[in-house]
Enzyme design. Structure first.
Site, PDB file in Angstrom:
ATOM      1  N   LYS A  72      53.588  84.903  86.619  1.00 19.34           N
ATOM      2  CA  LYS A  72      52.283  85.052  85.961  1.00 19.34           C
ATOM      3  C   LYS A  72      52.395  84.815  84.462  1.00 19.34           C
ATOM      4  CE  LYS A  72      51.027  88.995  84.456  1.00 19.34           C
ATOM      5  NZ  LYS A  72      50.457  89.813  83.420  1.00 19.34           N
ATOM      6  N   ASN A  73      53.368  85.452  83.829  1.00 25.21           N
ATOM      7  CA  ASN A  73      53.416  85.374  82.365  1.00 25.21           C
ATOM      8  C   ASN A  73      53.867  84.004  81.855  1.00 25.21           C
ATOM      9  OD1 ASN A  73      52.351  87.894  82.149  1.00 25.21           O
ATOM     10  ND2 ASN A  73      54.317  88.937  81.857  1.00 25.21           N
ATOM     11  N   ARG A  79      44.135  89.564  77.821  1.00 31.93           N
ATOM     12  CA  ARG A  79      44.673  89.422  76.465  1.00 31.93           C
ATOM     13  C   ARG A  79      45.266  88.048  76.213  1.00 31.93           C
ATOM     14  NH1 ARG A  79      46.340  93.200  72.934  1.00 31.93           N
ATOM     15  NH2 ARG A  79      48.065  92.018  72.079  1.00 31.93           N
ATOM     16  N   CYS A  96      45.295  98.419  74.503  1.00 34.03           N
ATOM     17  CA  CYS A  96      45.115  98.399  75.952  1.00 34.03           C
ATOM     18  C   CYS A  96      45.826  99.585  76.548  1.00 34.03           C
ATOM     19  CB  CYS A  96      45.609  97.093  76.544  1.00 34.03           C
ATOM     20  SG  CYS A  96      47.355  97.049  76.707  1.00 34.03           S
ATOM     21  N   ARG A 123      49.491  97.331  70.696  1.00 34.00           N
ATOM     22  CA  ARG A 123      49.647  95.885  70.807  1.00 34.00           C
ATOM     23  C   ARG A 123      49.072  95.074  69.628  1.00 34.00           C
ATOM     24  NH1 ARG A 123      49.138  94.342  77.045  1.00 34.00           N
ATOM     25  NH2 ARG A 123      50.708  92.824  76.448  1.00 34.00           N
ATOM     26  N   PRO A 124      49.647  95.267  68.443  1.00 29.67           N
ATOM     27  CA  PRO A 124      49.214  94.486  67.277  1.00 29.67           C
ATOM     28  C   PRO A 124      49.578  93.015  67.425  1.00 29.67           C
ATOM     29  CG  PRO A 124      51.206  95.728  66.773  1.00 29.67           C
ATOM     30  CD  PRO A 124      50.772  96.155  68.141  1.00 29.67           C
ATOM     31  N   ILE A 125      48.943  92.148  66.614  1.00 33.99           N
ATOM     32  CA  ILE A 125      49.284  90.715  66.676  1.00 33.99           C
ATOM     33  C   ILE A 125      49.684  90.189  65.292  1.00 33.99           C
ATOM     34  CG2 ILE A 125      47.879  90.216  68.723  1.00 33.99           C
ATOM     35  CD1 ILE A 125      45.960  88.820  66.648  1.00 33.99           C
ATOM     36  N   ASP A 126      50.174  91.110  64.450  1.00 36.36           N
ATOM     37  CA  ASP A 126      50.551  90.718  63.081  1.00 36.36           C
ATOM     38  C   ASP A 126      51.602  89.599  63.065  1.00 36.36           C
ATOM     39  OD1 ASP A 126      51.980  93.048  64.200  1.00 36.36           O
ATOM     40  OD2 ASP A 126      53.298  92.756  62.475  1.00 36.36           O
ATOM     41  N   GLN A 127      52.503  89.591  64.046  1.00 36.83           N
ATOM     42  CA  GLN A 127      53.566  88.581  64.028  1.00 36.83           C
ATOM     43  C   GLN A 127      53.036  87.192  64.393  1.00 36.83           C
ATOM     44  OE1 GLN A 127      56.679  89.372  62.772  1.00 36.83           O
ATOM     45  NE2 GLN A 127      55.503  91.231  62.384  1.00 36.83           N
ATOM     46  N   ASP A 185      58.328  95.871  81.940  1.00 37.59           N
ATOM     47  CA  ASP A 185      57.428  95.656  83.079  1.00 37.59           C
ATOM     48  C   ASP A 185      58.009  96.171  84.396  1.00 37.59           C
ATOM     49  OD1 ASP A 185      55.650  94.515  81.351  1.00 37.59           O
ATOM     50  OD2 ASP A 185      56.007  92.451  81.963  1.00 37.59           O
ATOM     51  N   ILE A 199      59.573  99.566  74.246  1.00 38.50           N
ATOM     52  CA  ILE A 199      58.710  98.425  73.878  1.00 38.50           C
ATOM     53  C   ILE A 199      57.270  98.872  73.615  1.00 38.50           C
ATOM     54  CG2 ILE A 199      57.934  96.106  74.549  1.00 38.50           C
ATOM     55  CD1 ILE A 199      60.974  96.236  74.403  1.00 38.50           C
ATOM     56  N   ARG A 221      45.609  91.789  89.009  1.00 35.67           N
ATOM     57  CA  ARG A 221      45.776  90.918  87.829  1.00 35.67           C
ATOM     58  C   ARG A 221      47.068  90.121  87.919  1.00 35.67           C
ATOM     59  NH1 ARG A 221      44.319  93.616  82.186  1.00 35.67           N
ATOM     60  NH2 ARG A 221      45.082  91.564  81.669  1.00 35.67           N
TER      61      ARG A 221
HETATM   62  C1  EPZ Z   1      54.353  90.239  77.067  1.00 30.89           C
HETATM   63  O1  EPZ Z   1      53.359  90.940  76.318  1.00 30.89           O
HETATM   64  C2  EPZ Z   1      53.952  90.328  78.506  1.00 30.89           C
HETATM   65  N1  EPZ Z   1      52.650  89.690  78.666  1.00 30.89           N
HETATM   66  C3  EPZ Z   1      53.905  91.785  78.944  1.00 30.89           C
HETATM   67  O2  EPZ Z   1      53.650  91.806  80.328  1.00 30.89           O
HETATM   68  C4  EPZ Z   1      55.262  92.428  78.683  1.00 30.89           C
HETATM   69  O3  EPZ Z   1      55.171  93.806  78.948  1.00 30.89           O
HETATM   70  C5  EPZ Z   1      55.692  92.214  77.243  1.00 30.89           C
HETATM   71  O4  EPZ Z   1      55.635  90.817  76.892  1.00 30.89           O
HETATM   72  C6  EPZ Z   1      57.099  92.698  76.963  1.00 30.89           C
HETATM   73  O5  EPZ Z   1      58.002  92.028  77.777  1.00 30.89           O
HETATM   74  C7  EPZ Z   1      52.591  88.364  78.803  1.00 30.89           C
HETATM   75  O6  EPZ Z   1      53.582  87.663  78.822  1.00 30.89           O
HETATM   76  C8  EPZ Z   1      51.231  87.783  78.985  1.00 30.89           C
HETATM   77  P1  EPZ Z   1      55.322  91.512  72.974  1.00 30.89           P
HETATM   78  P2  EPZ Z   1      53.276  90.732  74.733  1.00 30.89           P
HETATM   79  O7  EPZ Z   1      54.565  90.761  71.937  1.00 30.89           O
HETATM   80  O8  EPZ Z   1      53.602  89.331  74.437  1.00 30.89           O
HETATM   81  C9  EPZ Z   1      55.143  94.581  69.297  1.00 30.89           C
HETATM   82  C10 EPZ Z   1      52.647  92.526  82.307  1.00 30.89           C
HETATM   83  O9  EPZ Z   1      52.612  93.625  82.899  1.00 30.89           O
HETATM   84  N2  EPZ Z   1      54.389  93.544  68.575  1.00 30.89           N
HETATM   85  O10 EPZ Z   1      56.659  91.011  73.391  1.00 30.89           O
HETATM   86  O11 EPZ Z   1      51.965  91.262  74.297  1.00 30.89           O
HETATM   87  C11 EPZ Z   1      54.378  95.175  70.464  1.00 30.89           C
HETATM   88  O12 EPZ Z   1      53.494  96.194  70.047  1.00 30.89           O
HETATM   89  C12 EPZ Z   1      52.469  92.449  80.814  1.00 30.89           C
HETATM   90  O13 EPZ Z   1      52.792  91.444  82.894  1.00 30.89           O
HETATM   91  C13 EPZ Z   1      54.091  93.732  67.244  1.00 30.89           C
HETATM   92  O14 EPZ Z   1      54.415  94.744  66.638  1.00 30.89           O
HETATM   93  O15 EPZ Z   1      54.407  91.701  74.260  1.00 30.89           O
HETATM   94  C14 EPZ Z   1      55.490  95.661  71.341  1.00 30.89           C
HETATM   95  O16 EPZ Z   1      55.932  96.908  70.887  1.00 30.89           O
HETATM   96  C15 EPZ Z   1      52.049  93.732  80.202  1.00 30.89           C
HETATM   97  N3  EPZ Z   1      53.415  92.728  66.592  1.00 30.89           N
HETATM   98  C16 EPZ Z   1      56.608  94.646  71.118  1.00 30.89           C
HETATM   99  O17 EPZ Z   1      56.271  93.972  69.896  1.00 30.89           O
HETATM  100  C17 EPZ Z   1      53.040  91.574  67.201  1.00 30.89           C
HETATM  101  O18 EPZ Z   1      52.443  90.718  66.536  1.00 30.89           O
HETATM  102  C18 EPZ Z   1      56.743  93.587  72.211  1.00 30.89           C
HETATM  103  O19 EPZ Z   1      55.477  93.010  72.493  1.00 30.89           O
HETATM  104  C19 EPZ Z   1      53.360  91.393  68.548  1.00 30.89           C
HETATM  105  C20 EPZ Z   1      54.033  92.405  69.224  1.00 30.89           C
END
Ligand code: EPZ
Length: 430
Positions: free
Chosen positions: A22-23, A93, A117, A122-126, A305, A327, A397
């Protein structure tokens, strides 16, 4: 409202085929709009998240033809709008991957800002930091992230946290930026590698995906491609743990065993047998489960996950286990539901202290999110009596035909929509 009705107690036995990841599919579908030529993608899982993303793509003029249940043909030569509406982002998302894809191709995109969520902030600053480093203006107005520029220019980007989403979004934009980009501290998840392979099949020049430094030489155009998505690591892991929890014997087929190493290692540690072949993993749980400690980490560590699924297994193990979630800050919400089934788990901050019990008992429970929902179903499969799981829309989902695959392994599980159907199920299973 649809629910899963489960009568626990049957060990899962048999073979199960794992679908496309899926991802990876979410990233690859979004990236497919980066060329005006037609792209054929195989092994797309037929789950709610991929279907909503396809609808989001169609809403801006992308033509998506389903050749069969798992194959789509995508043509994005007539995109008429660079704004992705709020409705899609609310449902899924990962629609925000269209930000990186549209920015790379058209140097402009507007996507509704995703909120928090069920699993955390889940910030997107990066993501934003990466786009800015490539020379894009990024501003947030009226709930939208608006990003645009005359030209994207390659740059050196260090991600402050290892983020799958930011790595994917920045990689897509950089694939069509002028010059070279280096992403340091990149995520190494299999789906990051799959996206890089897909972009390369469209003519991108991306090296190092799967390591923490990804090097990208931007190209001015991408071309059509035919691509098959990798198997789903987490769907596979979920069935592996379902075998363990129900004391079963399951051959999980169509997998890449390398992607499952951290999962197999923990199953071995708690006393299961794990046999690997080229594209399958067999899990046999003939002995009582033992305890262990786990900390979720970015790949190749133990995946967040899979955290609820391992907690469900450790809840039935002998002794005390400690599971640390590193995480997401809010990923133990399901523990209250598991406690209603008899688990003995104490959560302190990001740590769960689990004292194993000998059995769970069926209860009416609610799926708080996708993976926790799947884990609670597994708990129900092992529990004494009937479990009814609400809010299965979360599970749908990301798991295709979850109950049907479980049924094929001997589980007594049905999707029911009314009280009458539930009563019928109860009568049938006795
Ligand atoms: C992906 O989410 C997956 N989703 C998630 O799967 C999975 O849990 C996660 O990676 C971790 O492996 C998809 O691939 C669509 P991250 P993502 O950015 O990309 C922090 C599922 O069940 N962060 O790797 O949103 C964040 O808060 C889903 O299939 C920032 O601080 O995760 C977290 O603590 C749920 N700033 C860590 O990084 C940012 O800009 C990792 O998040 C981005 C993230």
């Amino acid at each position: 409202m649809e629910q899963y009705a489960i009568k626990g107690g049957n060990p899962l036995v048999g073979e199960v085929e794992i679908g496309g990841a899926k991802n990876a599919a979410l990233a690859i579908l979004a990236a497919a709009i980066m060329t005006d030529e037609t792209v054929l993608i195989e092994n797309v899982p037929d789950v709610r998240d991929t279907n909503v993303l396809i609808q989001a793509m169609e809403s801006i003029g992308v033509i998506v033809n389903r050749i069969d249940r798992h194959t789509v043909k995508i043509n994005a030569s007539h995109i008429h709008d660079l704004t992705i509406e709020d409705d899609y982002i609310k449902k899924i998302r990962a629609s925000y991957y269209l930000l990186g894809a549209l920015l790379g191709k058209y140097k402009k995109a507007e996507v509704s800002l995703p909120g928090g969520c069920n699993i955390g902030l889940r910030p997107i600053d990066q993501h934003i930091k990466g786009f800015r480093a490539l020379g894009a203006n990024v501003r947030i107005e009226h709930g939208l992230i608006i990003t645009e520029t005359e030209e994207l220019k390659g740059n050196h980007i260090y991600l402050d946290v290892v983020s799958v989403g930011a790595t994917i979004n920045v990689m897509m934009a950089a694939a069509m930026a002028a010059g070279k980009t280096t992403i340091e501290n990149a995520a190494k998840e299999p789906h990051v590698v799959d996206l890089a392979n897909f972009l390369n099949s469209m003519g991108a020049d991306i090296k190092g995906a799967g390591t923490d430094v990804i090097r990208i030489k931007g190209v001015s155009r991408l071309h059509g491609s035919e691509y098959t998505i990798i198997p789903d690591q987490i769907e596979a892991g979920t069935f592996m743990f379902a075998a363990a929890v129900t004391k079963g014997d399951v051959m999980v087929k169509n997998v890449i065993p390398k992607h499952l190493e951290s999962i197999s290692a923990k199953l071995l540690e708690i006393g299961c047998e794990v046999e690997e072949s080229d594209d399958a993993v067999r899990v046999v749980a003939s002995k009582p489960l033992g305890h262990t400690h786990v900390k979720t980490l970015p790949y190749p560590g133990f995946p967040t996950d899979m955290q609820p699924q391992i907690v469900v297994a450790l809840g039935l193990s002998q002794g005390t286990s400690i599971v640390t979630e590193s995480i997401f800050e809010n990923r133990f919400k399901y523990v209250d539901e598991l406690t209603r089934m008899g688990a003995n788990i104490k959560v302190e901050g990001n740590t769960a202290i689990i004292d194993g019990v000998t059995r769970y008992t069926g209860a009416g429970i609610t799926a708080p999110d996708l993976r926790a929902g799947a884990a609670l179903v597994i708990a129900g499969l092992s529990a004494e009596g009937i479990t009814v799981v609400d809010d299965i829309k979360f599970i749908e989902r990301g798991y295709e035909d979850f109950h049907l695959k479980l049924q094929s392994l001997g589980a007594q599980i049905e999707k029911v929509d009314t009280e009458r159907e539930l009563q019928k199920f109860k009568l049938k299973v006795g």
